[in-house]
Design an enzyme around this catalytic site. Sequence first.
Site, PDB file in Angstrom:
ATOM      1  N   ASP A   9       0.758  -1.230   0.099  1.00  0.00           N
ATOM      2  CA  ASP A   9       0.013   0.118   0.082  1.00  0.00           C
ATOM      3  C   ASP A   9       0.775   1.519  -0.147  1.00  0.00           C
ATOM      4  O   ASP A   9       2.190   1.127   0.302  1.00  0.00           O
ATOM      5  CB  ASP A   9      -1.048   0.162   1.096  1.00  0.00           C
ATOM      6  CG  ASP A   9      -1.944  -1.076   1.234  1.00  0.00           C
ATOM      7  OD1 ASP A   9      -2.240  -1.648   0.157  1.00  0.00           O
ATOM      8  OD2 ASP A   9      -2.607  -1.375   2.468  1.00  0.00           O
TER       9      ASP A   9
HETATM   10  N1  URA Z   1      -1.471  -6.187   3.728  1.00  0.00           N
HETATM   11  C1  URA Z   1      -1.921  -4.801   3.850  1.00  0.00           C
HETATM   12  O1  URA Z   1      -3.041  -4.574   4.332  1.00  0.00           O
HETATM   13  N2  URA Z   1      -1.240  -3.817   3.001  1.00  0.00           N
HETATM   14  C2  URA Z   1      -0.053  -4.098   2.524  1.00  0.00           C
HETATM   15  O2  URA Z   1       0.630  -3.028   1.919  1.00  0.00           O
HETATM   16  C3  URA Z   1       0.489  -5.294   2.545  1.00  0.00           C
HETATM   17  C4  URA Z   1      -0.134  -6.198   2.916  1.00  0.00           C
END
Ligand code: URA
Length: 251
Positions: free
Chosen positions: A104
């Site tokens: 993310d």
């Molecule tokens: N899980 C998440 O919620 N975000 C990420 O960036 C990676 C795994």
Amino acid sequence: MVQRLQKVMATAGIASRRASEKLILEGRVQVNGQVVTELGTKVAGDDIIKVDGQTIEHQEEKVYFLFYKPRGVISAVKDDKGRKVVTDYFTEISQRLYPVGRLDYDTSGLLLMTNDGQLANELMHPRYHVEKSYLAKVKGIPTNEQIKALRAGIKLPDGHKTARAKAKILKIDKKKDFALVSLTIHEGRYHQVKNMFAAIGHPVQKLKRETYGFLTLDGLTAGQFRPLTFAEVKELKKQVRQKSNRILPFT
Ligand code: URA
């Protein structure tokens, strides 16, 4: 990587560079279906080159990097809103790189970058179960029961029950009302870690991916990358291919 046509032909073992130039001038070479007679023509790794109607093999060199993605960077090669993307860190690398999966925007940590589409697809496929471990700072302090629920698998809002995972509280701060939790999963569903903590009532405040399979962030700080060693690439390929041999006949 963009290179002169005659160099690509010579590297592919078609003829010497001089003799390749002659073939081009004679109109015997096509790039993507068009006859090319210009000696300065440049081609990329994905262009289709034919000599006397025969396609030549000229694959771009495969490169693999381990990147420590900082927070505030998109796991993509471009962004409509002009935000920073992971490839902005690789401007000195001539190959066209892609992230293997995504983290993310507000997650930091280990992200592989490569131009090897086949290995990237294999690693991202849920069938291969690459283990990824995350360090999460969560709001509040999860109970032992809640940590056990993360380990056993919990139902997410989309109805999916998560697979067994490893979960461990590393630190609690009652005054500031947060906990640091290590969570290791081998699935890769959208927002999986955030959704798992949300499901037990302890939303993630900060998230970092610390490992990917046997790879770690050791020696890197946010924004830095290093090439994978030959042995690391070999091991990654071995792991996904072993798993594919074992599991494919039953799927
Ligand atoms: N899980 C998440 O919620 N975000 C990420 O960036 C990676 C795994």
